[in-house]
Every structure is written in structure tokens, then in C-alpha cells.
Design a protein around this motif. Structure first.
Motif, PDB file in Angstrom:
ATOM      1  N   SER A 502     -14.793 105.250   0.121  1.00  0.00           N
ATOM      2  CA  SER A 502     -13.415 105.414   0.572  1.00  0.00           C
ATOM      3  C   SER A 502     -12.398 104.596  -0.215  1.00  0.00           C
ATOM      4  N   SER A 503     -12.811 103.812  -1.177  1.00  0.00           N
ATOM      5  CA  SER A 503     -11.857 103.015  -1.949  1.00  0.00           C
ATOM      6  C   SER A 503     -12.117 103.198  -3.435  1.00  0.00           C
ATOM      7  N   CYS A 504     -11.083 102.900  -4.208  1.00  0.00           N
ATOM      8  CA  CYS A 504     -11.187 103.073  -5.657  1.00  0.00           C
ATOM      9  C   CYS A 504     -12.246 102.160  -6.246  1.00  0.00           C
ATOM     10  N   GLU A 505     -12.349 100.929  -5.731  1.00  0.00           N
ATOM     11  CA  GLU A 505     -13.298  99.967  -6.292  1.00  0.00           C
ATOM     12  C   GLU A 505     -14.741 100.406  -6.074  1.00  0.00           C
ATOM     13  N   VAL A 506     -15.061 100.874  -4.852  1.00  0.00           N
ATOM     14  CA  VAL A 506     -16.433 101.310  -4.587  1.00  0.00           C
ATOM     15  C   VAL A 506     -16.748 102.563  -5.387  1.00  0.00           C
ATOM     16  N   CYS A 507     -15.772 103.473  -5.477  1.00  0.00           N
ATOM     17  CA  CYS A 507     -15.970 104.695  -6.275  1.00  0.00           C
ATOM     18  C   CYS A 507     -16.213 104.344  -7.730  1.00  0.00           C
ATOM     19  N   ALA A 508     -15.487 103.346  -8.238  1.00  0.00           N
ATOM     20  CA  ALA A 508     -15.654 102.954  -9.634  1.00  0.00           C
ATOM     21  C   ALA A 508     -17.058 102.432  -9.896  1.00  0.00           C
ATOM     22  N   PRO A 531     -18.471 109.864 -18.992  1.00  0.00           N
ATOM     23  CA  PRO A 531     -17.616 108.672 -18.982  1.00  0.00           C
ATOM     24  C   PRO A 531     -17.250 108.249 -20.391  1.00  0.00           C
ATOM     25  N   SER A 532     -16.191 107.456 -20.489  1.00  0.00           N
ATOM     26  CA  SER A 532     -15.765 106.978 -21.797  1.00  0.00           C
ATOM     27  C   SER A 532     -16.781 106.001 -22.365  1.00  0.00           C
ATOM     28  N   PRO A 533     -16.767 105.779 -23.681  1.00  0.00           N
ATOM     29  CA  PRO A 533     -17.736 104.846 -24.275  1.00  0.00           C
ATOM     30  C   PRO A 533     -17.553 103.441 -23.720  1.00  0.00           C
ATOM     31  N   GLY A 534     -18.586 102.627 -23.837  1.00  0.00           N
ATOM     32  CA  GLY A 534     -18.545 101.263 -23.341  1.00  0.00           C
ATOM     33  C   GLY A 534     -19.079 101.174 -21.922  1.00  0.00           C
ATOM     34  N   ASP A 535     -18.672 100.138 -21.234  1.00  0.00           N
ATOM     35  CA  ASP A 535     -19.126  99.915 -19.861  1.00  0.00           C
ATOM     36  C   ASP A 535     -18.369 100.863 -18.947  1.00  0.00           C
ATOM     37  N   VAL A 536     -19.068 101.841 -18.402  1.00  0.00           N
ATOM     38  CA  VAL A 536     -18.410 102.885 -17.624  1.00  0.00           C
ATOM     39  C   VAL A 536     -17.801 102.324 -16.348  1.00  0.00           C
ATOM     40  N   VAL A 537     -18.455 101.354 -15.723  1.00  0.00           N
ATOM     41  CA  VAL A 537     -17.931 100.786 -14.490  1.00  0.00           C
ATOM     42  C   VAL A 537     -16.681  99.963 -14.763  1.00  0.00           C
ATOM     43  N   LEU A 541     -13.026 100.580 -13.214  1.00  0.00           N
ATOM     44  CA  LEU A 541     -12.355  99.550 -12.429  1.00  0.00           C
ATOM     45  C   LEU A 541     -10.952  99.265 -12.958  1.00  0.00           C
ATOM     46  N   ARG A 542     -10.755  99.382 -14.263  1.00  0.00           N
ATOM     47  CA  ARG A 542      -9.416  99.146 -14.816  1.00  0.00           C
ATOM     48  C   ARG A 542      -8.425 100.176 -14.290  1.00  0.00           C
ATOM     49  N   LYS A 543      -8.909 101.377 -14.040  1.00  0.00           N
ATOM     50  CA  LYS A 543      -8.028 102.408 -13.486  1.00  0.00           C
ATOM     51  C   LYS A 543      -7.638 102.101 -12.045  1.00  0.00           C
ATOM     52  N   CYS A 544      -8.393 101.221 -11.391  1.00  0.00           N
ATOM     53  CA  CYS A 544      -8.047 100.824 -10.020  1.00  0.00           C
ATOM     54  C   CYS A 544      -7.058  99.663 -10.016  1.00  0.00           C
ATOM     55  N   HIS A 545      -6.615  99.240 -11.200  1.00  0.00           N
ATOM     56  CA  HIS A 545      -5.654  98.141 -11.333  1.00  0.00           C
ATOM     57  C   HIS A 545      -6.180  96.866 -10.686  1.00  0.00           C
ATOM     58  N   THR A 546      -7.441  96.616 -10.908  1.00  0.00           N
ATOM     59  CA  THR A 546      -8.033  95.386 -10.391  1.00  0.00           C
ATOM     60  C   THR A 546      -8.411  94.482 -11.554  1.00  0.00           C
ATOM     61  N   GLN A 547      -8.311  93.192 -11.328  1.00  0.00           N
ATOM     62  CA  GLN A 547      -8.666  92.243 -12.375  1.00  0.00           C
ATOM     63  C   GLN A 547     -10.178  92.078 -12.492  1.00  0.00           C
ATOM     64  N   ASP A 548     -10.874  92.442 -11.449  1.00  0.00           N
ATOM     65  CA  ASP A 548     -12.334  92.300 -11.469  1.00  0.00           C
ATOM     66  C   ASP A 548     -12.967  93.378 -12.329  1.00  0.00           C
ATOM     67  N   GLY A 549     -13.887  92.970 -13.173  1.00  0.00           N
ATOM     68  CA  GLY A 549     -14.705  93.912 -13.910  1.00  0.00           C
ATOM     69  C   GLY A 549     -16.139  93.817 -13.443  1.00  0.00           C
ATOM     70  N   ARG A 550     -16.948  94.758 -13.873  1.00  0.00           N
ATOM     71  CA  ARG A 550     -18.344  94.732 -13.446  1.00  0.00           C
ATOM     72  C   ARG A 550     -19.034  93.464 -13.912  1.00  0.00           C
ATOM     73  N   CYS A 551     -18.721  93.031 -15.117  1.00  0.00           N
ATOM     74  CA  CYS A 551     -19.290  91.796 -15.635  1.00  0.00           C
ATOM     75  C   CYS A 551     -18.195  90.768 -15.930  1.00  0.00           C
TER      76      CYS A 551
END
Length: 848
Positions: A502-508, A531-537, A541-551
Motif C-alpha cells: 500500500s505504500s511506495c516504499e514497500v512497492c519499491a 527495471p533500469s540498470p543498477g540496483d533496481v530497488v 526508492l528514488r522515485k518515492c522521494h525518500t533518502q533511504d536506499g536499499r543499501c
């Protein structure tokens, strides 16, 4: 819950838990997912629900319980379920108790529900250690009766276990029942058998430890061949999965196995009469080769076909634990049917009794022993197993084990959590498979969802469903939902499809399995776009406008006080290790991947957790930053001798109160003991040693054959006792709030969070009184966590810090005195100046 938990997610957690604990509602609606939990108010006196059977034609879920069979409408769970009572007559119950069994076990536990070809349901129960089977008419939901009105029954020996707690499995193949169960009252004989059908076609295993050696059966699967995918005319096969004691090893060690038998096998003419002629078994190896960690106890198996209509695409997802791990650990490995068939067609293992060494046999007779009948064998005149030569049958009787093992690397490893059941949702079509979502039930009534893409696993959601005393014992996927069962409850949860995030972060975080967030519709949906090249998650997550990344998680600031003990969470789903970076003056201890910190002036600052994940190569792991915290004081502190003096004053007060408690306890013990001696002259005092308590811990559970008994459903701290592989273990836990999500963080950050010893701040506090070592040490512990509800490392943390919480009711004055006496001995023996001998630990039952 998982990442990005919204208000609806909070309601999803709180409402069903309130319902189960209060017992004031028939069914609780779970927030935004609009799913349902049925608890004690619905099932009333029905307990020990252990068996599921779904009828897709009527959307009815049949449940097997103690002395009862239930029918639930899965489309309308708020409707009161139908119920059939099938109990044991009182005379037979008394006879069972007279043979040394407990009154609780001398009931009828329904362990088998299977459809017959004529549409009826075959129902089998333990029936007071005398297994019986009956026939259930679906249309009328009644058991067939005899002319005198009693239930029409037939023997269930070999079809159903004698004891409620015994592990067993069964599968129906073309209307014929195949089972793996104990076959005698004592539970010392084991059989894999064709349990129904014509009498002359009923076959079973040979009574040899080469075939089965103290097995614990887990699961079974029927693989039916199709004309399109079977050009050789090969026979259908049945697979059984279990853990047994390995005879081929010098040490008595548990080994997971897979056994294959053929559907048309009817035994041999002279050798192996009424015995399997196609019984072959192989070892399953779930091992992380770079670290050498092996998981050798099989807990559950889920069968999934990766391509519709192609039996050869079948994969078996195995849930494992390890006998060498002192604490809870769970791993998932997947084995393909192709790899299993390859091992079954390989060399045999042989034991030469002269030197007691295992070697490959030199000659294998023709036709190949253990193979299923096919078109080529039938053309040679072997239309039936009855026509096989004696030399072939003798060879397969003496060589049931294959030389090679079926090996796989873990998809995920979770330490500090015990998973009990597993189900799998495959994402995407066969041509565009996007990984899988694992649905994992825990021993604390939770459902975890983990996305697996390639070599990386990502925790998506953790959903509390039942009370913490109710382990998940059934997960059934149906029409995009998961029907989840415990011994006392049933829940329906949305389980399939990207829309449940239900949220962008979990979907990401589910991007690796094909989910993508739509900013327009504010929904998560499945996409076939690569998905685009690189780390897909990270990209998602960048599209969710969050500062948190997967790593690359943002740093969470924690306001703390000097002397507190905090637990910094770091969730890791890889078998590779995690490491922490922290200030040089350490007062830390790592619990699994989490870090326990005793706060001092010297160790304030930044803490970073980095875990190793699967890279391009399985032997080339890549580091991934999972969690970051910054410890800061909540306010000005008192330094120097004044603070130390204050601490000493508080310590002196606590020591004084402690000794006063000892004096009061000794006086109370003397008073009660003296009273007993006065009221009962001429009689010896009852034994108040630990032996009585030990005996109770080794008794079978009265709550469910697959769960642990407990004294209170709503108690926060509780004790579980279970018996697995012959060894009784106890685990004490307490409820924590911790950060889950494989390195991600909740949208509500920790920044500026105040952590102190005031219980009103919303954090659970646990007082620690450590009397070991050089003296008495009193500290307050705080277990820090995010509201995502994780429990990584909880059990080991509580045990190691000495903060065990007690639960349970007394069992009489004598046992209460025994516990009080034991507590006094433990407390006094911790002081070096008091030379009391510590009580002996209760003996554990050996697994050998």
C-alpha cells in the motif's frame, strides 16, 4: 509490518490482536486489506486445529481439530462455521489412560482430510491411540453411520499417527492414499505405504534401518505425468520428505531426505513381497558453501510448478533449521525435480560390513534397480514389478540410498526467528519469471513476506495475526489470499499481487519481483517492463522521494541516557555475516545481526551495520549497508564523583532490599513447612526438588500437537516447551519492537527520538539484575526498535542479559515450595561469600 507502514497498516496489526486478546468479537476486520481473523469466540471449545482441506468448488475450508471437524465458508468468514463432533467413547478413553497415556492425548485428533474419487472426504483421527477413519458426505456435512446409528469406521493404522504430536504426511494419488506415519502403538515403527486400494496392491517399506531410521516426516507430493511431457511412458511418482538419523555417518546426525516411489509398484513375487521395489532415497543438502554453514533439519516443504502443464518444471521449496545452531535459525532452499531425478539415476551407496565403510557398488544388475516402469521395460516383458528378477530386488533392498546428494544454496537465512510453515507465490509468467514471494509463518503467530529475486532476498511485510503463543501450522494459498491457521485461530490475508503493497516504499522493495509504483493512481501494480540498470530497488526508492536506499539508509538519531542498554536492529536475510562499525571504546555485544550497546560517554556516536549479499557470483558477495544510527545524550549529564556516589547509593539500597527479600522468603518457607509438618504428623514431606517440574516440561502439549502449551494467551513474557528430534528445549521470550525490513526503515524516522528509563515513553523496559561475577550489578535495559515489529535476536538477547520473564500458574503447594526453594538457592548461590551449592539442571532427553 514492512516498510512504509501507513495508518491502515497500524489498524491491520492492532485490531485483530485486540480481538484475540479480549475475546469480544466474532471476527476482526484487518484494516485496509479487509481480511479476517477468527479466534476463540468463533471456534468456542474447539482447539488443536491442525489439518486444512480446501474444496474449490464450494469455497469451503474443512478443518480437522480435536474431537471435531469444521467447515468454513471462505467467502464469508463472519458466518458461524459448521461443526461435526467425533469424540471417543468414555470407556475407550479410560482404557487409553489405563495404558499410561494422558487424558489430553486420549482424544480424537483429526489428522487426515482427503478427497475420495466419489466426492466424499476421507477423515482419519488418532481416536485415543487407536487410529480410525470415517467418511464425510460433503452435501449434508455428516459422517456416514452404521445401522445402529454409530459412526461408520474402519481402521486407520498406517493412515494416521497414533499420537497427536507425531509428525506425518499423506497424499492422495488417483483416489489412492499414500502415507508416511508410525505403524504401532509405541511409535517405534515407521512406514511409507500405499494405505488404501485393493488389498493385494498395498505395499510398504521394509523394516530396516537402511530404509528408515527414526524419521520425522514433513511433506509429500504426487507428480503426475502428462502425455505431452512423457514420451518414454514413465510412471507417475510420489515423493516424501523427512529428516532421519543418518546411518552412513559415524556420528548420529540428522539428515534431510527425499524418497521416491512409483505409483504402479506392487512389490516383488518372492523377494520384497508387499514391499516397495522402487524405494530410493537421497540426501538433501541446504548449504552456504562460502561459509560452510549447513542446515540439516527439514521443517516444511512447498511444491510449486514453475511452468503450467509441465511436471518437469516442479520445484520443492524446503524450510530448514540447524541442529548445530544454539538459537533459532531458519533457512529456505529450493530443489528442482530435475536435480532430484538426476541423483536418483546416479550411483548407489553401499555399506561393506567387513570394514564399515561406505563405497559405491561395483556392479549394478539389469534392469536398473529402483526405476519406474516405462515403455522400454514393458517392451522387454516387465509389465509389472512382480516380474522383476530377484537379483534386482535384492540389490534395491540392500541399496536404498543414493551416492550423490541434491544440493542447493539458501535463498534466505533468518537468525533469531523460527519459521514453521512456508508457501510460495511465483511472480510473472513462465516465460517472464520475476522471482517469487515467500510467505513464512512463525512460531509467534506472524506471517512474513519475503521477495526473492536472483540471489537477493528483501523483507516486505511482517503481519501479526494471532497471539504470540499460537504458532502458524497451516498456510494455504487460494485466489490471491493466504488462509493461515494456528491451533486456535484462522486468518485470511491478501497474499498475492503487487496491489497488497500500500505504500511506495514497500512497492519499491518488491521491484525485483516485478512490482512498480504508479504515482498517478497511488497504487502498486505488476509490470513486465525490465527495471533500469543498477540496483533496481534503489532506483525505485528514488522515485518515492525518500533518502533511504536499499543499501544506503539514512542515519537515525537516538536520544539515550548513560547506563542504558539498547538493541540496535539490523535485519539480514543472507547467510553471509553482518558487521558493525562503532566508536572505539566499545561496550557492545552482537546478537545475530543486531548489536547490543551499553551506553557510556565514550561510545556515543555513529553505528553502522554492513551485511554481505550475493553479488554477480555466488562466491563474490557484495557489501550492503543495512542500518545506521547516531547515539546522542538526551540532555546534560552529571559527571565525576557525584554521579558515582549517587549510583553507589542506589546500589546500596537495592542490595539492602534484596537481602530483606531473602530474609522474608526464608521466614515464609520456614513458616509454611512447619505448618505442613504440624498438620500431617507421621508423614514424610513431599519431594520439592526440581524433578517434578522436569517431568511436566517433558509432557506432551495439551494445547495442540503442533504447538507449545502456555498458561496465558495475553502474557507478555512466556515459556515454550517443545520436543523435536528427541530433545526437549525451552525458550523464554518477551515482546519487543524492532526494525524489520532487510535494511530499510519506516517512514517515521528515529530522528530526535528520546530513549530513557522512563516507562511512559512508549519503549519497553526490562530491568536487569546481574548477580554473577564479582558482585551485584543493577542496570535497566531498553530494547530499542522501530515500530515495524521485528524480533531478530530477541530470544538470545533476553537469555544472555538475564532478563527472563516468568509465566505460568502453580501446580499445588508442594511444587510452589519447590520453585520458591529453587529461587532462593539460585539467588544465594550467586554470591561468592555464601557457599550454597547450585541446584542441578533438569536432565534433557537424548536424541540418540
Amino acid at each position: 509490518m514492512g516498510y512504509g507502514m501507513t495508518l491502515s497498516g497500524v489498524v491491520l496489526v492492532l485490531v485483530p490482536m485486540w480481538c484475540l486478546m479480549s475475546g469480544n468479537c466474532l471476527a476482526a476486520t484487518l484494516g485496509g486489506l479487509r481480511d479476517t481473523v477468527l479466534g476463540r469466540e468463533t471456534f468456542k471449545s474447539v482447539t488443536n486445529v491442525s489439518t486444512f482441506l480446501l474444496d474449490p468448488s464450494s469455497d469451503t475450508l474443512f478443518l480437522g481439530a480435536r474431537d471435531a471437524i469444521l467447515a468454513l465458508d471462505t467467502k464469508n468468514l463472519n458466518q458461524q462455521p459448521k461443526k461435526i463432533v467425533w469424540a471417543v467413547p468414555e470407556e475407550k478413553r479410560r482404557s487409553c489412560v489405563g495404558k499410561g497415556k494422558t487424558e489430553v492425548d486420549c482424544n480424537n485428533y483429526i489428522r487426515l482430510l482427503e478427497f475420495l474419487k466419489d466426492g466424499r472426504i476421507y477423515v482419519c483421527g488418532t481416536y485415543a491411540f487407536d487410529p480410525q477413519c470415517a467418511f464425510l458426505q460433503r452435501s449434508s456435512f455428516t459422517l456416514e453411520t452404521t445401522e445402529d446409528g454409530g459412526v461408520k469406521m474402519e481402521t486407520g493404522k498406517g493412515k494416521c499417527p497414533f499420537e497427536p504430536s507425531q509428525r506425518y504426511t499423506a497424499v492422495m494419488a488417483d483416489g489412492i492414499l499414500y502415507t508416511a506415519a508410525t505403524s504401532n502403538f509405541l511409535g517405534t515403527l515407521y512406514d511409507i505405504s500405499r494405505a488404501t486400494g485393493p488389498e493385494h496392491e498395498r505395499v510398504r517399506t521394509d523394516q530396516s534401518i537402511n530404509w528408515l531410521n527414526d524419521p520425522e516426516f514433513v511433506s509429500s507430493a504426487y507428480i503426475e505425468q502428462t502425455a505431452d511431457s512423457n514420451p518414454t511412458g514413465d510412471d507417475d511418482k510420489i515423493y516424501f520428505f523427512f529428516t532421519e538419523i543418518a546411518k552412513e555417518h559415524d556420528l548420529y546426525t540428522n539428515v534431510p531426505r527425499v524418497v521416491r516411489v512409483c505409483k504402479s509398484d506392487v512389490g516383488g513375487m518372492k523377494t520384497l513381497q508387499r514391499r516397495w521395489t522402487t524405494f530410493l532415497k537421497a540426501q538433501l543438502v541446504c548449504e552456504d558453501k562460502p561459509s560452510g554453514q549447513r542446515y540439516n533439519i527439514l521443517t516444511d516443504v512447498f511444491t510449486a510448478r514453475h511452468s503450467s502443464g509441465d511436471p518437469s518444471s516442479t520445484h520443492f521449496y524446503g524450510l530448514f533449521t540447524s541442529q548445530w545452531e544454539p538459537n533459532d535459525v531458519s533457512a529456505v532452499c529450493v530443489f528442482s525435480l530435475f536435480d532430484i531425478s538426476k541423483v536418483m539415476d546416479g550411483p548407489f551407496k553401499e555399506l561393506k560390513k567387513t570394514c564399515e565403510n561406505w563405497n559405491s557398488p561395483e556392479t549394478v544388475p539389469t534392469p536398473r534397480p529402483g526405476q519406474c516402469l516405462n515403455s522400454a521395460l514393458k517392451a522387454q516383458g516387465f509389465e509389472s514389478s512382480l516380474k522383476l528378477p530377484d537379483k534386482v530386488l535384492t540389490f534395491v533392498r540392500d541399496h536404498p540410498l543414493m551416492e550423490n546428494s541434491v544440493t542447493a544454496a539458501p535463498l534466505l537465512v533468518r537468525k533469531g526467528i523460527k519459521y514453521t510453515k512456508l508457501a510460495v507465490t511465483l511472480m510473472g509468467e513462465a516465460e517472464d519469471r520475476r522471482g517469487a514471494v515467500l510467505h513464512l509463518g512463525t512460531d509467534r503467530g506472524e506471517l512474513h513476506q519475503v521477495a526473492v529475486a536472483g540471489q537477493n532476498a528483501t523483507l516486505l511485510q511482517e503481519i501479526p495475526l494471532f497471539s504470540s503463543q499460537e504458532p502458524v501450522n497451516n498456510i494455504l494459498l487460494y485466489q490471491g489470499r493466504a488462509l493461515v491457521g494456528s491451533p486456535l485461530s484462522v486468518a485470511r490475508v491478501q497474499a498475492e499481487g503487487c496491489t497488497l503493497y500500500s505504500s511506495c516504499e514497500v512497492c519499491a522493495r518488491a521491484r525485483g519481483v516485478g512490482c512498480e509504483w504508479s504515482a498517478e493512481d497511488q497504487t502498486c501494480r505488476f509490470t513486465e517492463a525490465d527495471p533500469s540498470p543498477g540496483d533496481v530497488v534503489d532506483d525505485a526508492l528514488r522515485k518515492c522521494h525518500t533518502q533511504d536506499g536499499r543499501c544506503n539508509p539514512s542515519i537515525r538519531e537516538l536520544k539515550v541516557s548513560i547506563g542504558l542498554r539498547i538493541l540496535l536492529p539490523c535485519v539480514q536475510l543472507s547467510p553471509r555475516p553482518c558487521s558493525w562499525e562503532y566508536p572505539p571504546h566499545r561496550h557492545t555485544r552482537q546478537h545475530h545481526s543486531d548489536l547490543a550497546v551499553t551506553v557510556t560517554m565514550d561510545n556515543l556516536g555513529k553505528y553502522v551495520c554492513t551485511c554481505q549479499e550475493g553479488g554477480p557470483s555466488i562466491r563474490d558477495p557484495t557489501p550492503c549497508r543495512r542500518a545506521a544510527f547516531f547515539l546522542n545524550l538526551e540532555g546534560p549529564t552529571v559527571e565525576g564523583t557525584a554521579a558515582q556516589a549517587g549510583s553507589r547509593h542506589v546500589l546500596a539500597i537495592y542490595i539492602f532490599l534484596f537481602f530483606m527479600g531473602l530474609v522474608f522468603g526464608a521466614f515464609l518457607l520456614y513458616f509454611v513447612t512447619g505448618k505442613q509438618n504440624v498438620t500431617r504428623p507421621g508423614h514424610r514431606d513431599h519431594d520439592i526438588s526440581l524433578s517434578s517440574g522436569k517431568g511436566r516440561e517433558l509432557l506432551g502439549s495439551s494445547t495442540t500437537p503442533q504447538s507449545q502449551s502456555s498458561s496465558s494467551v495475553v502474557s507478555e513474557g512466556f515459556k515454550l516447551t517443545e520436543k523435536q528430534n528427541g530433545k526437549t528445549t525451552s525458550t523464554k521470550t518477551t515482546t519487543l519492537l524492532s526494525n524489520h525490513g532487510n535494511g530499510g526503515h519506516h517512514a517515521n524516522s528515529y530522528n530526535g527520538a528520546r530513549i530513557s528509563s522512563n516507562p511512559s515513553n512508549g519503549h519497553p523496559l526490562l530491568a536487569n539484575c546481574d548477580t554473577s561475577g564479582t558482585g551485584l550489578k543493577l542496570n535497566s535495559e531498553i530494547l530499542v526498535a522501530n515500530t515495524l515489529g521485528g524480533r531478530t535476536g530477541v530470544r538470545e538477547w533476553v537469555r544472555s542479559m538475564g532478563g527472563e520473564m516468568e509465566s505460568g500458574e502453580g501446580h499445588g503447594v508442594d511444587e510452589g515450595l519447590g520453585d520458591r526453594k529453587k529461587g532462593l538457592q539460585d539467588e544465594l548461590s550467586s554470591f561468592p561469600m555464601l557457599g550454597l551449592q547450585a541446584p542441578l539442571a533438569p536432565c534433557e532427553e537424548s536424541s540418540i
